[in-house]
Design a protein around this motif. Structure first.
Motif, PDB file in Angstrom:
ATOM      1  N   ALA A   1      54.667  50.357  60.516  1.00 17.64           N
ATOM      2  CA  ALA A   1      55.681  48.858  60.794  1.00 17.64           C
ATOM      3  C   ALA A   1      55.174  48.010  59.471  1.00 17.64           C
ATOM      4  CB  ALA A   1      54.864  48.351  62.081  1.00 17.64           C
ATOM      5  N   ARG A   2      54.233  48.432  58.610  1.00 17.89           N
ATOM      6  CA  ARG A   2      54.098  47.375  57.766  1.00 17.89           C
ATOM      7  C   ARG A   2      54.627  47.962  56.386  1.00 17.89           C
ATOM      8  NH1 ARG A   2      48.608  48.049  59.710  1.00 17.89           N
ATOM      9  NH2 ARG A   2      47.968  49.290  57.468  1.00 17.89           N
ATOM     10  N   GLY A   3      55.232  49.160  56.557  1.00 14.97           N
ATOM     11  CA  GLY A   3      56.059  49.627  55.578  1.00 14.97           C
ATOM     12  C   GLY A   3      55.486  50.469  54.498  1.00 14.97           C
ATOM     13  N   LEU A   4      54.181  50.423  54.271  1.00 18.58           N
ATOM     14  CA  LEU A   4      53.258  50.909  53.372  1.00 18.58           C
ATOM     15  C   LEU A   4      52.333  52.011  53.857  1.00 18.58           C
ATOM     16  CD1 LEU A   4      52.831  47.677  51.124  1.00 18.58           C
ATOM     17  CD2 LEU A   4      54.470  49.512  50.846  1.00 18.58           C
ATOM     18  N   PHE A   5      51.950  52.787  53.210  1.00 19.23           N
ATOM     19  CA  PHE A   5      50.769  53.647  53.398  1.00 19.23           C
ATOM     20  C   PHE A   5      49.684  53.625  52.580  1.00 19.23           C
ATOM     21  CE2 PHE A   5      54.455  56.038  55.082  1.00 19.23           C
ATOM     22  CZ  PHE A   5      54.481  56.032  56.182  1.00 19.23           C
ATOM     23  N   PRO A   6      48.274  53.716  52.829  1.00 21.83           N
ATOM     24  CA  PRO A   6      47.186  53.784  51.911  1.00 21.83           C
ATOM     25  C   PRO A   6      47.426  55.104  50.885  1.00 21.83           C
ATOM     26  CG  PRO A   6      46.545  53.535  54.171  1.00 21.83           C
ATOM     27  CD  PRO A   6      47.965  53.942  54.206  1.00 21.83           C
ATOM     28  N   LEU A   7      46.823  55.146  49.844  1.00 24.91           N
ATOM     29  CA  LEU A   7      46.756  56.162  48.801  1.00 24.91           C
ATOM     30  C   LEU A   7      45.456  56.726  48.750  1.00 24.91           C
ATOM     31  CD1 LEU A   7      47.992  57.537  46.428  1.00 24.91           C
ATOM     32  CD2 LEU A   7      47.253  55.600  45.016  1.00 24.91           C
ATOM     33  N   VAL A   8      45.308  58.046  48.780  1.00 23.73           N
ATOM     34  CA  VAL A   8      44.207  58.718  48.265  1.00 23.73           C
ATOM     35  C   VAL A   8      44.315  59.615  46.901  1.00 23.73           C
ATOM     36  CG1 VAL A   8      42.393  60.415  49.232  1.00 23.73           C
ATOM     37  CG2 VAL A   8      43.722  58.995  50.826  1.00 23.73           C
ATOM     38  N   VAL A   9      43.529  59.295  46.080  1.00 17.71           N
ATOM     39  CA  VAL A   9      43.710  60.167  44.838  1.00 17.71           C
ATOM     40  C   VAL A   9      42.426  61.509  45.066  1.00 17.71           C
ATOM     41  CG1 VAL A   9      43.595  60.391  42.479  1.00 17.71           C
ATOM     42  CG2 VAL A   9      44.613  58.372  43.680  1.00 17.71           C
ATOM     43  N   PHE A  10      42.971  62.729  45.016  1.00 12.69           N
ATOM     44  CA  PHE A  10      42.015  63.749  45.277  1.00 12.69           C
ATOM     45  C   PHE A  10      41.850  64.652  44.006  1.00 12.69           C
ATOM     46  CE2 PHE A  10      40.744  68.140  46.510  1.00 12.69           C
ATOM     47  CZ  PHE A  10      39.836  67.832  47.236  1.00 12.69           C
ATOM     48  N   ALA A  11      40.533  64.866  43.808  1.00 13.23           N
ATOM     49  CA  ALA A  11      39.988  65.458  42.675  1.00 13.23           C
ATOM     50  C   ALA A  11      39.459  66.976  43.278  1.00 13.23           C
ATOM     51  CB  ALA A  11      39.096  64.826  41.922  1.00 13.23           C
TER      52      ALA A  11
ATOM     53  N   VAL B   1      41.504  60.296  36.812  1.00 11.34           N
ATOM     54  CA  VAL B   1      41.660  59.788  38.186  1.00 11.34           C
ATOM     55  C   VAL B   1      42.444  58.277  38.192  1.00 11.34           C
ATOM     56  CG1 VAL B   1      40.341  59.061  40.402  1.00 11.34           C
ATOM     57  CG2 VAL B   1      39.965  61.387  39.454  1.00 11.34           C
ATOM     58  N   SER B   2      41.529  57.582  37.553  1.00 15.88           N
ATOM     59  CA  SER B   2      42.273  56.265  37.518  1.00 15.88           C
ATOM     60  C   SER B   2      43.570  56.066  36.775  1.00 15.88           C
ATOM     61  CB  SER B   2      41.049  55.382  36.512  1.00 15.88           C
ATOM     62  OG  SER B   2      40.037  55.003  37.224  1.00 15.88           O
ATOM     63  N   TYR B   3      44.084  57.030  35.889  1.00 17.68           N
ATOM     64  CA  TYR B   3      45.130  57.035  35.463  1.00 17.68           C
ATOM     65  C   TYR B   3      46.078  57.511  36.402  1.00 17.68           C
ATOM     66  CZ  TYR B   3      49.287  58.224  32.609  1.00 17.68           C
ATOM     67  OH  TYR B   3      50.413  58.709  31.889  1.00 17.68           O
ATOM     68  N   VAL B   4      45.717  58.530  37.049  1.00 19.25           N
ATOM     69  CA  VAL B   4      46.739  58.886  38.016  1.00 19.25           C
ATOM     70  C   VAL B   4      46.943  57.831  39.428  1.00 19.25           C
ATOM     71  CG1 VAL B   4      46.941  60.532  40.066  1.00 19.25           C
ATOM     72  CG2 VAL B   4      46.454  61.485  37.928  1.00 19.25           C
ATOM     73  N   LEU B   5      45.812  57.210  39.559  1.00 20.12           N
ATOM     74  CA  LEU B   5      45.990  55.948  40.497  1.00 20.12           C
ATOM     75  C   LEU B   5      47.114  55.178  39.951  1.00 20.12           C
ATOM     76  CD1 LEU B   5      42.861  54.179  41.764  1.00 20.12           C
ATOM     77  CD2 LEU B   5      45.011  53.018  41.548  1.00 20.12           C
ATOM     78  N   SER B   6      47.003  54.684  38.716  1.00 18.28           N
ATOM     79  CA  SER B   6      47.882  53.671  38.127  1.00 18.28           C
ATOM     80  C   SER B   6      49.215  54.207  38.018  1.00 18.28           C
ATOM     81  CB  SER B   6      47.535  53.370  36.742  1.00 18.28           C
ATOM     82  OG  SER B   6      46.204  52.718  36.642  1.00 18.28           O
ATOM     83  N   GLN B   7      49.531  55.376  38.067  1.00 17.66           N
ATOM     84  CA  GLN B   7      50.654  55.979  37.831  1.00 17.66           C
ATOM     85  C   GLN B   7      51.282  56.102  39.340  1.00 17.66           C
ATOM     86  OE1 GLN B   7      52.709  56.912  35.012  1.00 17.66           O
ATOM     87  NE2 GLN B   7      51.079  55.420  34.468  1.00 17.66           N
ATOM     88  N   MET B   8      50.513  56.298  40.344  1.00 21.51           N
ATOM     89  CA  MET B   8      51.004  56.512  41.585  1.00 21.51           C
ATOM     90  C   MET B   8      51.784  54.962  42.106  1.00 21.51           C
ATOM     91  SD  MET B   8      51.256  59.536  42.852  1.00 21.51           S
ATOM     92  CE  MET B   8      51.706  59.711  41.174  1.00 21.51           C
ATOM     93  N   LEU B   9      50.806  54.028  41.783  1.00 17.66           N
ATOM     94  CA  LEU B   9      51.347  52.647  42.154  1.00 17.66           C
ATOM     95  C   LEU B   9      52.686  52.208  41.299  1.00 17.66           C
ATOM     96  CD1 LEU B   9      47.992  50.689  42.014  1.00 17.66           C
ATOM     97  CD2 LEU B   9      49.153  51.765  43.941  1.00 17.66           C
ATOM     98  N   GLN B  10      52.676  52.890  40.274  1.00 18.04           N
ATOM     99  CA  GLN B  10      53.767  52.394  39.243  1.00 18.04           C
ATOM    100  C   GLN B  10      55.128  53.134  39.812  1.00 18.04           C
ATOM    101  OE1 GLN B  10      53.554  52.930  35.123  1.00 18.04           O
ATOM    102  NE2 GLN B  10      55.782  53.584  34.722  1.00 18.04           N
ATOM    103  N   ILE B  11      54.931  54.443  40.281  1.00 22.80           N
ATOM    104  CA  ILE B  11      55.942  55.356  40.826  1.00 22.80           C
ATOM    105  C   ILE B  11      56.319  54.529  42.188  1.00 22.80           C
ATOM    106  CG2 ILE B  11      56.686  57.357  41.805  1.00 22.80           C
ATOM    107  CD1 ILE B  11      54.603  58.857  39.582  1.00 22.80           C
ATOM    108  N   SER B  12      55.468  54.170  43.025  1.00 18.16           N
ATOM    109  CA  SER B  12      55.678  53.737  44.457  1.00 18.16           C
ATOM    110  C   SER B  12      56.498  52.351  44.117  1.00 18.16           C
ATOM    111  CB  SER B  12      54.424  53.436  45.092  1.00 18.16           C
ATOM    112  OG  SER B  12      54.714  52.683  46.254  1.00 18.16           O
TER     113      SER B  12
END
Length: 289
Positions: free
Chosen positions: A54-64, A115-126
């Motif tokens: 209902a909030r339209g967004l999901f949390p993100l987990v970056v996994f190593a 990990v931080s780079y992937v996190l940033s990229q996921m936010l950008q892609i989303s």
């Protein structure tokens, strides 16, 4: 895109591979090619799932992943998180993944930056207007998780001044420890997010004392230790056999409580983590039984 039915929640699970390339650390780490397998919840056409949807967004987990492991080694666990309403981005590290003919484990010191780079990229892609992940990730609800050397990696992202990423709200450390290669930072400064350490007491790769050392050293915020009786290094996280279903339930409840902000999940986590003869969940520096 492959669809699968998850075990914990009601969402079906889709996945997409993104090949990310980080050229920002060439002098220190070289060009970092980071294939990242992203699992994401499939939103029902009826949008009747309610709750987080209902909030339209999901949390993100970056996994190593761990040393010489790959993203698909953890299918069951990562699908469980995704089925519960999380976007899960699993990184393949350049010099320690399962297909390496000449792996280089000391490259672990560069993996927190991955990990931080992937996190940033996921936010950008989303954040893009179009694409399968468009609008799916809540930039305020982010966790990191990792197994073995991947656990060593993400605990540095969450709790070492060398590599802190202040966007991280919580961390799950599966059979992890302090990196054996110096990270040139100090551990667990004020503001360290909640951390759940998970450890098999029969693990002869990452011995229990290594996880307990980190758990005891973290005195700045909520921290938990899940003791898995008789469990080794890989099966609790890489198979569908017990205790993996217990690990999936406890880690999902932890994420629900400390990332998604669902307060009742705290009691669920403690209930699911304390099973006579199988597991014990302790908190706040209290030692495991």
């Amino acid at each position: 895109m492959r669809l699968a039915v998850g075990k914990i929640g009601n969402y079906a699970v889709a996945e997409r591979l993104f090949v990310l390339v980080d050229r920002s650390r060439v002098r220190a780490a070289g060009v970092r090619v980071l294939p990242t397998l992203v699992r994401y919840p499939v939103i029902p056409a009826s949008a009747a799932a309610g709750g987080r949807l209902a909030r339209g967004l999901f949390p993100l987990v970056v996994f190593a992943p761990g040393y010489l492991q790959c993203q698909n080694s953890y299918n069951s666990l990562l699908n469980a998180w995704t089925s519960a309403g999380y976007v899960v981005a699993a990184v393949q590290f350049p010099r320690t993944h399962c297909n390496m003919s000449n792996p280089h484990e000391p490259d672990l010191v560069n993996q927190p930056g991955d990990v931080s780079y992937v996190l940033s990229q996921m936010l950008q892609i989303s954040g893009q207007a179009h694409g399968v992940l468009s609008g799916l990730v809540n930039p305020d609800d982010i966790a990191v998780a990792g197994h073995s050397d991947g656990g060593d990696t993400v605990v540095a992202v969450a709790g070492n001044t060398c590599c802190l990423d202040h966007r991280v709200k919580a961390a799950v450390i599966l059979a992890g420890a302090e990196s054996p290669w110096p990270l040139r930072g100090s551990w667990f400064p004020d503001g360290t997010p909640p951390i759940l350490f998970v450890q098999g007491d029969a693990d002869n790769i990452n011995p229990p004392w290594a996880s307990q050392q980190m758990y005891r050293a973290d005195t700045t915020g909520p921290r938990f230790y899940l003791d898995l009786f008789g469990a080794g290094h890989l099966p609790p996280y890489e198979t569908r056999r017990p205790p993996e279903p217990l690990v999936a339930r406890v880690t999902t409840a932890f994420l629900d409580r400390y990332v998604a902000g669902e307060a009742p999940a705290g009691a669920v986590m403690m209930q699911q983590g304390n099973v006579p003869g199988r597991a014990a969940l302790v908190r706040g520096g209290r030692p495991p039984p």
